[in-house]
Design an enzyme around this catalytic site. Sequence first.
Site, PDB file in Angstrom:
ATOM      1  N   CYS A   3       0.839  -1.205   0.000  1.00 56.56           N
ATOM      2  CA  CYS A   3       0.000   0.000   0.000  1.00 56.56           C
ATOM      3  C   CYS A   3       0.870   1.249   0.000  1.00 56.56           C
ATOM      4  CB  CYS A   3      -0.923  -0.023   1.217  1.00 56.56           C
ATOM      5  SG  CYS A   3      -1.946   1.461   1.354  1.00 56.56           S
ATOM      6  N   CYS A   8      -0.546   4.112   2.174  1.00 55.23           N
ATOM      7  CA  CYS A   8      -0.318   3.969   3.615  1.00 55.23           C
ATOM      8  C   CYS A   8       1.150   4.230   3.974  1.00 55.23           C
ATOM      9  CB  CYS A   8      -0.649   2.554   4.090  1.00 55.23           C
ATOM     10  SG  CYS A   8      -2.072   1.806   3.320  1.00 55.23           S
ATOM     11  N   ASP A   9       2.064   3.678   3.191  1.00 56.03           N
ATOM     12  CA  ASP A   9       3.461   3.640   3.619  1.00 56.03           C
ATOM     13  C   ASP A   9       4.397   4.563   2.840  1.00 56.03           C
ATOM     14  OD1 ASP A   9       2.735   1.720   5.469  1.00 56.03           O
ATOM     15  OD2 ASP A   9       3.066   0.079   4.068  1.00 56.03           O
TER      16      ASP A   9
END
Length: 313
Positions: A135, A138-139
């Site tokens: 992701c 997200c990261d």
Amino acid sequence: MSEADLDLVIVGGGPAGLTAGLYAARARLRTRLVEMLSPGGQVLNTHWVDNYPGFPEGVSGFELVDRMRQQAERFDLDIASGEVIGLERDGDSIRIRLADGEIAAKCLIIATGSQPQKLGVPGEAAMIGKGVSYCATCDGPFYRDVEVAVVGGGDTAVEEALFLTRFASRVHLFHRRDELRATGILREKILAEPKVEVHWSSVLTEIRSNDAGMVRGVRCRDLKTGDESDLAVEGVFMFVGMKPVTACLAGFVELDHAGFVVTDDLLQTSQTGVWAAGDVRAKKFRQISTAVGDGANAAFMAEKYIEDHFSRR
Ligand code: NAP
């Protein structure tokens, strides 16, 4: 609402499930949508959505599904957290076993979606959360001014590689062929992006760690020459396709060879009174817009089924 009185249970709260919920709530079916975490599905992992109609400037994945949730709740859709662990037919109704109890409904829409496929190379499993990610939204911000690798050549890999250029100093895109699967506009964008280096016809054979167990690089193979080489990167993002989320469906409905739910043209599964909608369904195109269409279709079918088989109180 007493649980036995439910007309419809929808399993999964991505775009397909939320749309089914919106239509079912407006049809005044006694409906509960069961979602494992919070509603949203894979779209929550998408930073920006440019091809959902009605948003000429695009919209963040989070905002899009949050608006879908709000719209369904405006018509009193009951959204509950819960993990479905099994399904079985019980006469005219369907029993939905949850991790913490059981509910029953006259019919069911399966909208459990899909999740990222693992690549399966040495080092991958051990370094999830330590440099291996599925992701970018997200990261990605953790990889400022460092080099990262992205694996895959589809829409997701290309979109996420482009997103990562906001943070990383260089994005190495590894694709196993010499032609991207991604759609035309994304191909144009990635090939014009100076921070992205595409490693054509190349695969990762290993992800390597440093002494702290964090990603320090990848070993890759050029499939045309057979040459192997090492590349220093601090993050590896995998986008090699999606697999359907069907653990709770085992033995309940027919699945295809890849594990997707088989339906007819009207989204009916092999089980009477059960439809599948969105990414979990065996079909050719997986888009937010096609998931939304599936959700509406499945809810109409559920409404018709209840009218035909039960008296509406
Ligand atoms: P996908 O279209 O299935 O693409 C997966 C990519 O990973 C392919 O390029 C494939 O290579 C590669 N791959 C698969 N297994 C591999 C392996 N073992 N080693 C190396 N590479 C491997 O998956 P996706 O990109 O996640 O997209 C899923 C669906 O969502 C698609 O229908 C897509 O159109 C849709 N989607 C749409 C949007 C959008 O419209 N904006 C955004 C994201 C996703 P090959 O090409 O050689 O098969």
